[in-house]
Design a protein around this motif. Structure first.
Motif, PDB file in Angstrom:
ATOM      1  N   ASP A 196      -0.495  18.896  -9.065  1.00 43.50           N
ATOM      2  CA  ASP A 196      -0.376  17.004  -8.750  1.00 43.50           C
ATOM      3  C   ASP A 196       1.275  16.895  -7.845  1.00 43.50           C
ATOM      4  O   ASP A 196       2.274  17.991  -8.515  1.00 43.50           O
ATOM      5  N   ASN A 197       1.187  16.202  -8.082  1.00 41.32           N
ATOM      6  CA  ASN A 197       2.446  15.047  -7.368  1.00 41.32           C
ATOM      7  C   ASN A 197       3.546  15.322  -8.801  1.00 41.32           C
ATOM      8  O   ASN A 197       4.706  15.258  -8.030  1.00 41.32           O
ATOM      9  N   ARG A 198       3.391  14.852  -9.881  1.00 38.71           N
ATOM     10  CA  ARG A 198       4.044  15.078 -10.994  1.00 38.71           C
ATOM     11  C   ARG A 198       4.767  16.536 -11.256  1.00 38.71           C
ATOM     12  O   ARG A 198       6.148  16.651 -10.979  1.00 38.71           O
ATOM     13  N   MET A 199       4.216  17.360 -11.142  1.00 40.82           N
ATOM     14  CA  MET A 199       4.580  18.186 -11.391  1.00 40.82           C
ATOM     15  C   MET A 199       5.714  18.964 -10.281  1.00 40.82           C
ATOM     16  O   MET A 199       6.683  19.506 -10.210  1.00 40.82           O
ATOM     17  N   THR A 221      -9.766  22.051  -1.904  1.00 42.47           N
ATOM     18  CA  THR A 221     -11.801  22.998  -2.921  1.00 42.47           C
ATOM     19  C   THR A 221     -11.608  21.531  -3.488  1.00 42.47           C
ATOM     20  O   THR A 221     -12.986  20.988  -3.664  1.00 42.47           O
ATOM     21  N   GLU A 222     -11.094  20.627  -4.137  1.00 41.98           N
ATOM     22  CA  GLU A 222     -10.875  19.574  -5.232  1.00 41.98           C
ATOM     23  C   GLU A 222      -9.610  18.539  -4.683  1.00 41.98           C
ATOM     24  O   GLU A 222      -8.854  19.499  -4.634  1.00 41.98           O
ATOM     25  N   SER A 223      -9.738  17.453  -4.748  1.00 44.11           N
ATOM     26  CA  SER A 223      -8.953  16.602  -5.141  1.00 44.11           C
ATOM     27  C   SER A 223      -9.526  15.266  -5.859  1.00 44.11           C
ATOM     28  O   SER A 223     -10.539  15.010  -5.393  1.00 44.11           O
ATOM     29  N   GLY A 224      -7.972  14.664  -6.599  1.00 46.98           N
ATOM     30  CA  GLY A 224      -7.802  12.758  -7.198  1.00 46.98           C
ATOM     31  C   GLY A 224      -6.824  12.885  -7.055  1.00 46.98           C
ATOM     32  O   GLY A 224      -5.917  13.154  -7.425  1.00 46.98           O
ATOM     33  N   ILE A 225      -7.248  11.249  -7.362  1.00 43.19           N
ATOM     34  CA  ILE A 225      -6.163  10.509  -7.660  1.00 43.19           C
ATOM     35  C   ILE A 225      -6.806   9.675  -9.318  1.00 43.19           C
ATOM     36  O   ILE A 225      -7.495   8.996  -9.081  1.00 43.19           O
ATOM     37  N   LEU A 226      -5.921   9.004  -9.643  1.00 39.59           N
ATOM     38  CA  LEU A 226      -5.838   8.711 -10.569  1.00 39.59           C
ATOM     39  C   LEU A 226      -4.835   7.558 -11.462  1.00 39.59           C
ATOM     40  O   LEU A 226      -3.480   8.108 -10.733  1.00 39.59           O
ATOM     41  N   LEU A 227      -5.373   6.390 -11.314  1.00 37.42           N
ATOM     42  CA  LEU A 227      -3.930   5.358 -11.917  1.00 37.42           C
ATOM     43  C   LEU A 227      -3.706   4.318 -13.483  1.00 37.42           C
ATOM     44  O   LEU A 227      -5.352   4.718 -13.316  1.00 37.42           O
ATOM     45  N   GLY A 228      -2.895   4.685 -13.618  1.00 37.50           N
ATOM     46  CA  GLY A 228      -2.482   4.442 -15.394  1.00 37.50           C
ATOM     47  C   GLY A 228      -1.997   2.548 -15.033  1.00 37.50           C
ATOM     48  O   GLY A 228      -1.125   2.419 -13.946  1.00 37.50           O
ATOM     49  N   HIS A 229      -2.752   2.464 -15.659  1.00 33.80           N
ATOM     50  CA  HIS A 229      -1.428   0.664 -15.869  1.00 33.80           C
ATOM     51  C   HIS A 229      -1.367   0.250 -17.159  1.00 33.80           C
ATOM     52  O   HIS A 229      -2.515   0.643 -18.086  1.00 33.80           O
ATOM     53  N   GLU A 230      -0.591  -0.048 -18.203  1.00 38.16           N
ATOM     54  CA  GLU A 230      -0.125  -0.553 -19.413  1.00 38.16           C
ATOM     55  C   GLU A 230      -1.986   0.501 -19.968  1.00 38.16           C
ATOM     56  O   GLU A 230      -1.996  -0.197 -21.171  1.00 38.16           O
ATOM     57  N   ARG A 283       3.051  -2.339 -15.687  1.00 33.67           N
ATOM     58  CA  ARG A 283       3.353  -1.103 -15.180  1.00 33.67           C
ATOM     59  C   ARG A 283       2.285   0.240 -14.742  1.00 33.67           C
ATOM     60  O   ARG A 283       1.267   0.721 -15.565  1.00 33.67           O
ATOM     61  N   TYR A 284       2.803   0.481 -13.808  1.00 39.81           N
ATOM     62  CA  TYR A 284       1.567   1.692 -12.868  1.00 39.81           C
ATOM     63  C   TYR A 284       1.890   2.784 -13.210  1.00 39.81           C
ATOM     64  O   TYR A 284       3.449   3.507 -12.346  1.00 39.81           O
ATOM     65  N   TYR A 285       1.611   3.773 -12.786  1.00 37.34           N
ATOM     66  CA  TYR A 285       2.308   4.964 -12.238  1.00 37.34           C
ATOM     67  C   TYR A 285       0.333   5.373 -11.528  1.00 37.34           C
ATOM     68  O   TYR A 285      -0.567   5.671 -11.620  1.00 37.34           O
ATOM     69  N   LEU A 286       0.937   7.258 -10.611  1.00 35.14           N
ATOM     70  CA  LEU A 286      -0.143   7.397  -9.771  1.00 35.14           C
ATOM     71  C   LEU A 286       0.459   8.932  -9.832  1.00 35.14           C
ATOM     72  O   LEU A 286       1.392   9.558  -9.853  1.00 35.14           O
ATOM     73  N   ILE A 287      -1.658   9.776 -10.303  1.00 32.66           N
ATOM     74  CA  ILE A 287      -0.809  11.501 -10.287  1.00 32.66           C
ATOM     75  C   ILE A 287      -1.390  11.839  -9.033  1.00 32.66           C
ATOM     76  O   ILE A 287      -3.187  11.023  -9.484  1.00 32.66           O
ATOM     77  N   CYS A 288      -1.504  12.555  -8.265  1.00 30.26           N
ATOM     78  CA  CYS A 288      -2.579  12.838  -7.161  1.00 30.26           C
ATOM     79  C   CYS A 288      -2.626  14.625  -7.176  1.00 30.26           C
ATOM     80  O   CYS A 288      -1.995  15.215  -7.828  1.00 30.26           O
ATOM     81  N   SER A 324       1.572  -1.366   0.231  1.00 30.39           N
ATOM     82  CA  SER A 324       0.051   0.036   0.166  1.00 30.39           C
ATOM     83  C   SER A 324       1.011   1.435  -0.012  1.00 30.39           C
ATOM     84  O   SER A 324       1.883   1.463   1.074  1.00 30.39           O
ATOM     85  N   LEU A 325       0.466   2.098  -0.686  1.00 30.67           N
ATOM     86  CA  LEU A 325       1.592   3.666  -0.525  1.00 30.67           C
ATOM     87  C   LEU A 325       0.498   4.460   0.057  1.00 30.67           C
ATOM     88  O   LEU A 325      -0.560   4.853  -0.242  1.00 30.67           O
ATOM     89  N   LYS A 326       1.373   5.391   0.482  1.00 31.68           N
ATOM     90  CA  LYS A 326       0.986   6.532   1.397  1.00 31.68           C
ATOM     91  C   LYS A 326       1.547   8.231  -0.092  1.00 31.68           C
ATOM     92  O   LYS A 326       2.964   8.274   0.092  1.00 31.68           O
ATOM     93  N   ILE A 327       1.132   9.193  -0.210  1.00 35.61           N
ATOM     94  CA  ILE A 327       1.209  10.101  -0.623  1.00 35.61           C
ATOM     95  C   ILE A 327       0.756  11.781   0.407  1.00 35.61           C
ATOM     96  O   ILE A 327      -0.425  11.156   0.476  1.00 35.61           O
ATOM     97  N   TYR A 328       1.433  11.902   0.854  1.00 33.54           N
ATOM     98  CA  TYR A 328       1.114  13.680   1.795  1.00 33.54           C
ATOM     99  C   TYR A 328       1.053  14.615   0.566  1.00 33.54           C
ATOM    100  O   TYR A 328       1.999  14.972   0.020  1.00 33.54           O
ATOM    101  N   GLU A 329       0.209  15.215   1.391  1.00 33.63           N
ATOM    102  CA  GLU A 329      -0.387  16.497   0.657  1.00 33.63           C
ATOM    103  C   GLU A 329      -0.092  17.932   2.091  1.00 33.63           C
ATOM    104  O   GLU A 329      -0.923  17.744   2.229  1.00 33.63           O
TER     105      GLU A 329
END
Length: 470
Positions: free
Chosen positions: A291-294, A226-235, A275-280, A214-219
């Protein structure tokens, strides 16, 4: 310069009849110009004894009144003594504690003290995400004997400078009194600041994993989101994770502090290989989006639960090859990334590389030999063929394996299967089998004759049936 409030007189020299009485007096401010005799006549607070406690700060002179046994009196005065027990005063201006700053950031640090030690002021700016920062401090016009003010140049307006900062000031005066003060604020020109925990960092740095966690991201943001979301990319496919199902959110902070959000993404989301990637991503009340990538906190990794595939052609378990040498072709593949291929011949390591395809020349020997291949991928999955026994030689007599041999005969599909379409290899195998049958006949074994008898019987049966049909 002194910060010790206790004054002591020592090494009193006795004259004549000896010292009968000693009295001390501290003359501050305008009293420093008055003689000791005049002070004794006008002041009643002389202290008897050789020790004097100074209960105030400032510049003073210590008067000593000595009286001997016969009544002779003498006055002596010390040099100027500065009493300073007050630590320097430190103030921050043009910045507010706990503030969110999306424009210019030019805080001012002011140091005040009656006995200023200018070169003692030390200023340190430390970011929560990026550690200590080197910044430029310049003197201002507010410099005097008792005050020093330094102003920081504006922080660069770049995303990597967005952070939660601690500004610490340390200083001391000429008497050695030390003071320190710090202030916390954030620079929020581009939105939230993101960071990850150690488990997540380890998984992303390793990249290839067999058992995802399980992964943890801190913001961190000075404003509420006011808004937040998580996008999961897989293959090549992406989906929006559902809050409360795929991940949970824990919030910390209130109106007077920074806001901290902890997103915990369940490992159930990463059970499929690939392969996976996460964008919060989020938006705050100051209309900053991020977002976390920025923030250069990319979360990318690959899940690999499958061991590598090994295909070995040209040699198989219990294979007998009557020739001087034999070429084996080794192919090792992995669904994601191959790390290492190791080859043992007769228990001795002969190769260790990362090649997916390679040829192995096996030479003749008097005794049976063994070949073993182990392939490991970057996730740590391992495939082992075990020891494959074979014999290569020019003699028609195939030696028996020694009793107690620890050779394990393993016929595995990935090892023993020959590739179709290799006519030359198939023809060689058929020749080898024929020679093996002849060798077995010479040893008196008769089980090779049985298939011929069966075939002959079958032919007779067919002819008999055809005659009956006629």
């Amino acid at each position: 310069m002194n910060r010790d409030s206790q004054i002591a007189v020592s090494d009193l020299t006795e004259y004549g009849s000896g010292v009968k009485n000693v009295e001390l007096y501290a003359a501050f401010e305008e009293e420093k110009t008055i003689s000791g005799e005049a002070l004794y006549l006008s002041r009643s607070n002389w202290k008897k004894g050789t020790q004097l406690f100074l209960n105030r700060e400032g510049s003073c002179r210590i008067w000593i009144r000595l009286e001997d046994m016969v009544g002779n009196v003498r006055y002596q005065c010390s040099g100027e003594i500065v009493m300073d027990r007050m630590a320097p005063e430190l103030q921050f201006e043009q910045i507010t504690a706990g503030s969110a700053n999306n424009g210019k950031v030019t805080p001012v640090c002011v140091m005040k003290d009656r006995n200023l030690k200018r070169d003692s002021l030390k200023l340190t700016l430390t970011g929560f995400q990026n550690g200590e920062r080197r910044v430029v401090w310049n003197k201002t016009d507010r410099e005097s004997l008792e005050e020093l003010a330094l102003q920081m140049e504006n922080l660069p307006e770049k995303r990597e400078w967005d952070d939660v900062y601690t500004l610490k000031a340390e200083a001391e005066d000429l008497a050695g009194n030390h003071s320190s003060r710090e202030i916390h604020f954030s620079v929020n020109r581009f939105g939230s600041v993101y960071y990850i925990d150690d488990v997540t960092r380890e998984q992303t740095e390793q990249f290839y994993v067999a058992s995802p966690a399980s992964l943890k991201i801190y913001e961190v943001n000075v404003d509420y989101l006011t808004e937040s979301g998580i996008l999961l990319g897989h293959e090549g496919e992406t989906r929006q994770l559902k809050r409360g199902v795929d991940y949970t959110v824990k919030k910390e902070g209130n109106d007077g502090t920074w806001k901290k959000y902890c997103y915990t993404i369940s490992d159930v989301c990463f059970q499929e290989e690939g392969r996976y990637y996460l964008i919060c991503a989020s938006e705050d009340r100051a209309w900053n989006t991020g977002d976390n990538r920025m923030g250069k906190q990319k979360i990318e990794f690959a899940v690999d639960k499958s061991a590598p595939f090994i295909l070995l052609t040209g040699v198989e378990a219990e294979g007998v090859y009557q020739m001087s040498e034999r070429k084996a072709v080794l192919e090792c593949r992995d669904n994601l990334a191959l790390k290492e291929v190791t080859v043992w011949l007769n228990g001795k390591k002969i190769r260790e590389n990362t090649q997916e395809e390679q040829e192995i020349i096996l030479e003749k020997a008097q005794d049976w030999q063994t070949l073993r291949v182990v392939a490991v991928d970057k996730a740590g999955n391992q495939k082992d063929t075990g020891e494959i026994p074979f014999w290569i030689g020019e003699s028609r007599q195939v030696p028996e394996r020694k009793k107690g041999s620890d050779i394990t005969i393993q016929k595995k599909e990935s090892v023993s299967e020959e590739k179709e379409g290799k006519g030359e290899t198939d023809a060689m195998d058929r020749t080898d089998k024929k020679r093996e049958e002849e060798a077995e006949k010479s040893t008196g074994k008769n089980w090779v004759i049985m298939p011929g008898i069966v075939v002959f019987t079958a032919l007779l049966a067919i002819l008999f049936l055809r005659k009956r049909e006629k």
